[in-house]
Design a protein around this motif. Sequence first.
Motif: not given
Length: 125
Positions: A18-20, A25-28, A38-39, A45-47
């Motif tokens: 999830l962190e990856q 997502a943040e880098s993109q 990415a979101n 992934a969170a789900q």
Amino acid sequence: MNGGQSDDDLEELRRKKLEQLQDRAESQGGQGQGQGRANAEAQEAAQQQADAQRQALLRQYLTDDARKRLNTVKMSKQQFGEQVERQVVALAQSGRIQGKIDDQKMEQLLKELQPEKKSFDIKRR
């Protein structure tokens, strides 16, 4: 049993994944369509992580027979089964479950949480 340790390892792997995904997502960020995808991946992934945690809690607090009964209820009455599942998870997270819930306790819990049936009295004149 190694169930506790393997669950912890699995949770750690999910957290890292999830962190990856969140880092990606943040880098993109600001790249248009890539950000939306990415979101979506991060949300998925969170789900998946939340589902895995719920299943781990159910495995921890329900016996095999109780889980079978709950799954059977979920197949026939999905909303009611999910409601009972949420209730068990909430009880487990608050620490109000002592030991494991066996089949008899699950049957009693299902009866208590089952909505009242509507009865109709039809009178003929």
